[in-house]
Design a protein around this motif. Structure first.
Motif, PDB file in Angstrom:
ATOM      1  N   VAL B 318       0.812  -1.220   0.000  1.00 20.83           N
ATOM      2  CA  VAL B 318       0.000   0.000   0.000  1.00 20.83           C
ATOM      3  C   VAL B 318       0.847   1.272   0.000  1.00 20.83           C
ATOM      4  CG1 VAL B 318      -1.903  -1.159   1.196  1.00 20.83           C
ATOM      5  CG2 VAL B 318      -0.169   0.065   2.532  1.00 20.83           C
ATOM      6  N   CYS B 319       2.154   1.136  -0.024  1.00 24.96           N
ATOM      7  CA  CYS B 319       3.020   2.303   0.163  1.00 24.96           C
ATOM      8  C   CYS B 319       3.212   3.064  -1.149  1.00 24.96           C
ATOM      9  CB  CYS B 319       4.380   1.824   0.682  1.00 24.96           C
ATOM     10  SG  CYS B 319       5.625   3.120   0.728  1.00 24.96           S
ATOM     11  N   PRO B 320       2.867   4.349  -1.185  1.00 28.40           N
ATOM     12  CA  PRO B 320       3.029   5.087  -2.439  1.00 28.40           C
ATOM     13  C   PRO B 320       4.496   5.225  -2.866  1.00 28.40           C
ATOM     14  CG  PRO B 320       2.329   6.567  -0.665  1.00 28.40           C
ATOM     15  CD  PRO B 320       2.256   5.161  -0.128  1.00 28.40           C
ATOM     16  N   VAL B 321       5.387   5.229  -1.902  1.00 27.55           N
ATOM     17  CA  VAL B 321       6.816   5.323  -2.251  1.00 27.55           C
ATOM     18  C   VAL B 321       7.271   3.997  -2.856  1.00 27.55           C
ATOM     19  CG1 VAL B 321       9.143   5.705  -1.374  1.00 27.55           C
ATOM     20  CG2 VAL B 321       7.228   7.004  -0.426  1.00 27.55           C
ATOM     21  N   TYR B 322       6.880   2.885  -2.236  1.00 31.30           N
ATOM     22  CA  TYR B 322       7.212   1.570  -2.786  1.00 31.30           C
ATOM     23  C   TYR B 322       6.642   1.424  -4.191  1.00 31.30           C
ATOM     24  CZ  TYR B 322       7.378  -3.449  -3.522  1.00 31.30           C
ATOM     25  OH  TYR B 322       7.610  -4.682  -4.068  1.00 31.30           O
ATOM     26  N   GLN B 323       5.406   1.854  -4.371  1.00 33.46           N
ATOM     27  CA  GLN B 323       4.775   1.723  -5.689  1.00 33.46           C
ATOM     28  C   GLN B 323       5.491   2.571  -6.740  1.00 33.46           C
ATOM     29  OE1 GLN B 323       0.627   2.654  -5.068  1.00 33.46           O
ATOM     30  NE2 GLN B 323       0.211   0.680  -4.090  1.00 33.46           N
ATOM     31  N   THR B 324       6.216   3.567  -6.291  1.00 33.95           N
ATOM     32  CA  THR B 324       6.910   4.459  -7.222  1.00 33.95           C
ATOM     33  C   THR B 324       8.322   3.980  -7.544  1.00 33.95           C
ATOM     34  OG1 THR B 324       5.623   6.289  -6.309  1.00 33.95           O
ATOM     35  CG2 THR B 324       7.534   6.884  -7.622  1.00 33.95           C
ATOM     36  N   VAL B 325       9.019   3.436  -6.558  1.00 36.29           N
ATOM     37  CA  VAL B 325      10.421   3.070  -6.804  1.00 36.29           C
ATOM     38  C   VAL B 325      10.747   1.584  -6.600  1.00 36.29           C
ATOM     39  CG1 VAL B 325      11.332   5.374  -6.338  1.00 36.29           C
ATOM     40  CG2 VAL B 325      11.103   3.738  -4.458  1.00 36.29           C
ATOM     41  N   GLY B 326       9.815   0.813  -6.026  1.00 38.22           N
ATOM     42  CA  GLY B 326      10.056  -0.620  -5.851  1.00 38.22           C
ATOM     43  C   GLY B 326      10.972  -0.941  -4.684  1.00 38.22           C
ATOM     44  N   GLY B 327      11.119  -2.232  -4.454  1.00 39.55           N
ATOM     45  CA  GLY B 327      11.814  -2.706  -3.259  1.00 39.55           C
ATOM     46  C   GLY B 327      13.330  -2.669  -3.341  1.00 39.55           C
ATOM     47  N   HIS B 328      13.872  -2.516  -4.547  1.00 42.02           N
ATOM     48  CA  HIS B 328      15.331  -2.430  -4.628  1.00 42.02           C
ATOM     49  C   HIS B 328      15.826  -1.051  -4.207  1.00 42.02           C
ATOM     50  CE1 HIS B 328      15.717  -6.114  -7.479  1.00 42.02           C
ATOM     51  NE2 HIS B 328      15.626  -6.444  -6.219  1.00 42.02           N
ATOM     52  N   VAL B 329      14.916  -0.063  -4.224  1.00 39.70           N
ATOM     53  CA  VAL B 329      15.266   1.252  -3.679  1.00 39.70           C
ATOM     54  C   VAL B 329      14.737   1.353  -2.251  1.00 39.70           C
ATOM     55  CG1 VAL B 329      14.982   3.736  -3.888  1.00 39.70           C
ATOM     56  CG2 VAL B 329      15.213   2.344  -5.955  1.00 39.70           C
ATOM     57  N   PHE B 330      13.440   1.041  -2.098  1.00 39.20           N
ATOM     58  CA  PHE B 330      12.786   1.240  -0.810  1.00 39.20           C
ATOM     59  C   PHE B 330      12.897  -0.029   0.027  1.00 39.20           C
ATOM     60  CE2 PHE B 330       8.874   2.285   1.795  1.00 39.20           C
ATOM     61  CZ  PHE B 330       9.422   3.411   2.386  1.00 39.20           C
ATOM     62  N   GLY B 331      14.140  -0.358   0.370  1.00 38.04           N
ATOM     63  CA  GLY B 331      14.360  -1.529   1.177  1.00 38.04           C
ATOM     64  C   GLY B 331      15.806  -1.947   1.045  1.00 38.04           C
ATOM     65  N   HIS B 332      16.209  -2.846   1.914  1.00 37.66           N
ATOM     66  CA  HIS B 332      17.582  -3.344   1.814  1.00 37.66           C
ATOM     67  C   HIS B 332      17.450  -4.844   1.557  1.00 37.66           C
ATOM     68  CE1 HIS B 332      21.815  -3.738   2.469  1.00 37.66           C
ATOM     69  NE2 HIS B 332      21.654  -4.506   3.530  1.00 37.66           N
ATOM     70  N   ILE B 333      17.269  -5.643   2.593  1.00 37.97           N
ATOM     71  CA  ILE B 333      16.932  -7.043   2.378  1.00 37.97           C
ATOM     72  C   ILE B 333      15.444  -7.196   2.634  1.00 37.97           C
ATOM     73  CG2 ILE B 333      17.218  -9.372   3.282  1.00 37.97           C
ATOM     74  CD1 ILE B 333      20.235  -8.435   3.717  1.00 37.97           C
ATOM     75  N   TYR B 334      15.020  -6.723   3.770  1.00 37.31           N
ATOM     76  CA  TYR B 334      13.590  -6.598   4.016  1.00 37.31           C
ATOM     77  C   TYR B 334      13.169  -5.264   3.402  1.00 37.31           C
ATOM     78  CZ  TYR B 334      14.247 -10.394   7.335  1.00 37.31           C
ATOM     79  OH  TYR B 334      14.546 -11.600   7.908  1.00 37.31           O
ATOM     80  N   ILE B 335      11.972  -5.226   2.844  1.00 36.61           N
ATOM     81  CA  ILE B 335      11.589  -4.029   2.098  1.00 36.61           C
ATOM     82  C   ILE B 335      10.351  -3.377   2.702  1.00 36.61           C
ATOM     83  CG2 ILE B 335      12.617  -4.783  -0.080  1.00 36.61           C
ATOM     84  CD1 ILE B 335       8.957  -5.135   0.227  1.00 36.61           C
ATOM     85  N   GLY B 336      10.050  -2.176   2.217  1.00 40.62           N
ATOM     86  CA  GLY B 336       8.882  -1.446   2.686  1.00 40.62           C
ATOM     87  C   GLY B 336       9.139  -0.857   4.062  1.00 40.62           C
ATOM     88  N   ALA B 337       8.068  -0.386   4.688  1.00 41.53           N
ATOM     89  CA  ALA B 337       8.202   0.307   5.972  1.00 41.53           C
ATOM     90  C   ALA B 337       8.867  -0.587   7.019  1.00 41.53           C
ATOM     91  CB  ALA B 337       6.833   0.767   6.455  1.00 41.53           C
ATOM     92  N   ILE B 338       8.403  -1.830   7.113  1.00 40.74           N
ATOM     93  CA  ILE B 338       9.003  -2.720   8.121  1.00 40.74           C
ATOM     94  C   ILE B 338      10.461  -2.984   7.765  1.00 40.74           C
ATOM     95  CG2 ILE B 338       8.336  -4.935   7.034  1.00 40.74           C
ATOM     96  CD1 ILE B 338       8.320  -4.225  10.811  1.00 40.74           C
TER      97      ILE B 338
END
Lengths: 184, 716
Positions: B318-338
């Protein structure tokens, strides 16, 4: 309470094929009609009760009843019973610590399950006491909740059936074959 | 701040933004997810379910050693071998040594985020053991040499053509890019692996103390094969996965698939306890219990709720940032807010330093979290830690510490800005172009100017001819109302007077402190909280009204938290929180005053944009809609009405303007599709963003604060 209808609806919604058999003969007839190639037939109480292996043999189908490790990879189907069902998700609970049961339900492309509709509980929470009973009876367990055939959505999120496990899951509802949640 | 790290991070953002196909895929998934999730929870009380999970998980955290002992005792009695791994290295060493000791050549794996966390595959390869991923998504990214971009759907960023290319290399044939076919290729290719492997490695979704068993929640069936065919089964599981009883486990099984993918239940839930039969003997079962930062997380009062996580991945969905840049930007190994939070504890704060600023603070994740984790607050506290350790930048630090804490200086500087901006504003209310290196800020939205006369400088001239007012309220304007949109303050007075409410404007009020807090400077935020409490409680108002939901959250929540341990301030902070209410909520709930706007002239099509902090912070979203309808307008719901507009304060100006621009464009498209004449909202920040975007694209739709909309009607 009779959970046959909600169970069937939920199981069919996730791609299982539910066959409501009027009697044992109808169940055998369905199996004979569907079975093509070799079939793994581990030892299970409800199967024994209906003389499954004998009936298959009589009809010219040679079930595999031993040496499962060697035969499982090339088998076309597996037949097992079910300890019980869970209505709201259309789930089969299958105690499969016996390795033959596990192989029959994981490797072949088709899995046939015999379930007595008297053994269906309402939901996952209502299943827990039975799950606990199984844990208390046996020191070691491998208990499977099976809900529909194997599936994946890992390529472009498109739901695709049959990736590593069975591609088809047939649930045969047959009354009077088992009333014991501890057996399958 | 680490410049090299920042540059690499910015390059990753640019690369992701240059892949519109990725954004399209993640947006489509996000939409489909919301629909199926809603359907999956029909007949269930999500709030009740998640409260139960949170309570149970907190109990486990508090009595971790007790439940761990119970788990280990029961697992050992059932024939399992337990290994406690304090670090990722210890876990890897144990598993690699075990494999070497068994003379293993091949290990098959089912999906395990814990093994991604420890980089187990690398350790196994080093020890001469091939690790074969069998989950379809994991296998795809293993072949591509990448890492998962989503916890539940690791290859969500890839397309069937890329998969076909990878598979073709593997089979030596030209595999067509048809999904059903590619799935069949995976089935055939991986099948022999299970039969040949010496070791099967799985994770675990749940570890049950009561039984000493684990549960695997999967769809493909590969975990069943991985845990059945090889003679040795290694379970790598984080100690956060522990639950006390089978009932607790059943509750996780109940909520996890629904919240992860909108499935009622996955195809398989597999309960494994002990060394089950395997061929002629018994399975050699090893359970590696991984700490690797989890105990450190448990000991952090600000962040420990993150240990409640059941790894559903919804916070990314549900994250608008994740939806914009994906998990390779918005995350390290675990992704998204958590992922941001877990990265800070499992991989080090340094690895999370850029990510803690990438959260836009919209709280969409908080609303869907099945364990009731306030992810945004935890990320904020981490941002503060990064701020303390690395500094927040000299410029920002100077502004917050030296300027904003000194209200008179701060306000004089803003007034000066209203004069200094004249060369670019040319006397207009919006700036369409900025010169030189500021130009990128007005490429995609116009910016409002600082008003010539601040609200505070004109408030005393406003006539409020009320003989016997029903309430006397203090208006907390916040910076935007005071200096950018003073007319909104005037409108509030018009609307309140109509409802027989007298409005005062306490002059000593200062910025709410959120910009400082969101930038990692809590000290300044606390200082400003005190200034505002003094200013607003001074004349003992009946209520304190706000028109900016971010300010509302500051007054209702943040001040109380900042000052909870300060006996001189705690009670007053609570008192202020208790009487603070947003304007729309006040009209509907306290005054029952919506009817006052009935039968006003004029009706247009109005769509409503939910501001993040109003809906998911203050819980207000029905009220403004009720007002719009009461005022005779036709309310048309746009798609994604409660999705962030991309403003996020300094997020859109300095930290992540490119992401902000993309999120705004999504919002503008939804507004356009609604065909409304006007988009209403209750936040000056959203107003700045959405009005600026509409103006820049020369769209005729008007953007108005709900209070402006009502005041305009009253004046007609």
């Amino acid at each position: 309470m009779d959970f046959t209808i909600p169970f069937s609806t939920a199981a069919e919604a996730v791609g299982a094929e539910v066959i409501r058999c009027k009697n044992r003969e109808q169940a055998i007839a369905y199996l004979l009609d569907q079975l093509k190639g070799s079939v793994l037939c581990p030892d299970f109480a409800s199967g024994k009760r209906i003389g499954l292996v004998e009936k298959l043999l009589q009809a010219g189908v040679k079930p595999i009843c031993s040496d499962f490790r060697m035969q499982a990879a090339s088998a076309a189907a597996g037949i097992t019973g079910a300890n019980f069902g869970i209505a709201n998700t259309g789930t089969i609970v299958l105690e499969s610590s016996d390795e033959a049961t596990r192989l029959a339900s994981t490797l072949p492309e088709q899995h046939f399950i015999l379930l007595d509709p008297a053994k269906i509980v309402s939901d996952g929470i209502a299943a827990v006491p039975h799950l606990r009973d199984l844990h208390q009876r046996d020191a070691r367990n491998y208990i499977a909740y099976i809900t529909g055939p194997s599936r994946t959505a890992d390529i472009e999120r498109v739901l695709t059936i049959g990736v590593h496990g069975p591609k088809r899951l047939h649930i045969l509802l047959v009354s009077g074959i088992s009333s014991d949640f501890m057996e399958n | 701040m680490d410049k090299n790290r920042s540059q690499k991070y910015k390059a990753r953002i640019d690369q992701a933004l240059a892949t519109p196909k990725l954004q399209q895929a993640l947006h489509q998934f996000g939409d489909a997810y919301l629909l199926s999730r809603e359907k999956a929870f029909i007949g269930h009380d999500f709030e009740a379910l998640r409260s139960q999970i949170a309570e149970m998980k907190d109990d486990v955290r508090e009595q971790l050693d007790h439940y761990l002992d119970e788990f280990c005792r029961n697992a050992t009695a059932a024939g399992a071998t337990i290994y406690h791994a304090a670090t990722a290295e210890e876990a890897n060493d144990y598993i690699a040594s075990l494999a070497v000791a068994k003379g293993a050549k091949l290990a098959v794996k089912s999906k395990s985020m814990a093994s991604e966390e420890t980089h187990l595959n690398v350790a196994l390869e080093k020890a001469g053991i091939q690790a074969l991923e069998t989950d379809l998504g994991e296998w795809i990214i293993q072949l591509a040499g990448q890492r998962p971009s989503h916890m539940v759907m690791p290859a969500i960023h890839m397309f069937k053509e890329e998969v076909a290319e990878l598979f073709s290399k593997e089979t030596g044939r030209q595999e067509p890019a048809e999904i059903q076919h590619l799935v069949e290729v995976a089935r055939q290719q991986l099948r022999q692996g299970y039969l040949d492997a010496d070791i099967g490695i799985t994770g675990a979704n749940i570890a049950v103390a009561e039984t000493g068993g684990i549960a695997l929640v999967t769809n493909e069936g590969n975990a069943r094969l991985t845990s059945t065919l090889p003679k040795t089964h290694v379970v790598l599981v984080g100690i956060d996965k522990l639950v006390p009883t089978l009932e607790d486990a059943a509750r996780i099984v109940q909520i996890l698939p629904k919240n992860a993918t909108g499935q009622l239940l996955t195809s398989y839930v597999t309960w494994i306890r002990g060394a089950v039969p395997c061929g002629e003997t018994s399975k050699d079962l090893h359970i590696v219990l991984l700490d690797n930062g989890r105990r450190k997380l448990a000991a952090s009062p600000d962040c420990r709720d993150a240990l409640r996580c059941i790894k559903c991945g919804a916070c990314a969905n549900v994250c608008p940032v994740y939806q914009t840049v994906g998990g390779h930007v918005f995350g390290h190994i675990y992704i998204g807010a958590i992922g941001i939070i877990l990265t800070a504890f499992y991989n080090g704060l340094d690895q999370a330093a850029e990510l803690v600023r990438a959260c836009i603070g919209c709280r969409a994740c908080v609303a869907v979290c099945p364990s009731k984790i306030d992810l945004e607050s935890i990320i904020l506290s981490l941002r503060e830690q990064v701020g303390d350790e690395e500094g927040i930048g000299l410029g920002k630090s100077l502004v917050f510490r030296k300027v904003m804490r000194n209200r008179k200086l701060f306000h004089s500087l803003i007034r000066a800005a209203s004069i200094l901006q004249k060369p670019v504003s040319r006397g207009e209310r919006t700036i369409r172009h900025l010169p030189l290196f500021f130009s990128s800020l007005t490429e995609w939205r116009t910016l409002p100017t600082v008003a010539e006369k601040a609200l505070r400088d004109q408030f005393d001239d406003l006539a409020q001819p009320l003989e016997n007012p029903r309430y006397k309220v203090a208006f907390y304007g916040g910076c935007a109302n005071d200096f950018i949109y003073p007319e909104l303050g005037v409108d509030l007075v018009t609307v309140m007077n109509k409802l027989n409410v007298l409005v005062r404007y306490p002059k000593e009020q200062n910025c709410c402190g959120v910009p400082a807090l969101y930038s990692g400077d809590k000290e300044t935020a606390v200082a400003m909280a005190k200034q505002n409490i003094d200013a607003l409680l001074k004349d003992d108002p009946d209520f304190v009204l706000t028109t900016c939901p971010t300010c509302t959250m500051a007054l209702q929540r943040d001040f109380v938290e900042h000052l909870a341990d300060d006996p001189a301030w705690a009670e007053r902070a609570k008192r202020l929180a208790a009487i603070t209410v947003d304007a729309a909520g006040f009209i509907v709930n306290q005054l029952q005053g919506a009817d006052a706007f009935k039968e006003l002239p004029g009706s247009e099509k109005v769509t409503y944009h939910d501001s993040c902090h109003l809906k998911r912070g203050a819980g207000v979203w029905r009220e403004p809609r009720a007002l719009i309808e009461a005022a005779g307008d036709e309310l048309i719901e746009m798609a994604h009405a409660d999705r962030c507009c991309g403003f996020g304060g300094s997020y859109s100006f300095t930290s992540h303007p490119d992401i902000s621009k993309n999120i705004l464009n999504d919002k503008i498209k939804d507004i356009e599709k609604s065909n409304a004449d006007c988009v209403a909202m209750d936040c000056p920040g959203c107003l700045m963003q959405i009005r600026g975007g509409l103006e820049k694209q020369n769209l005729p739709t008007r953007a108005l604060h709900t209070i402006e909309l009502l005041a305009q009607k009253l004046r007609r």
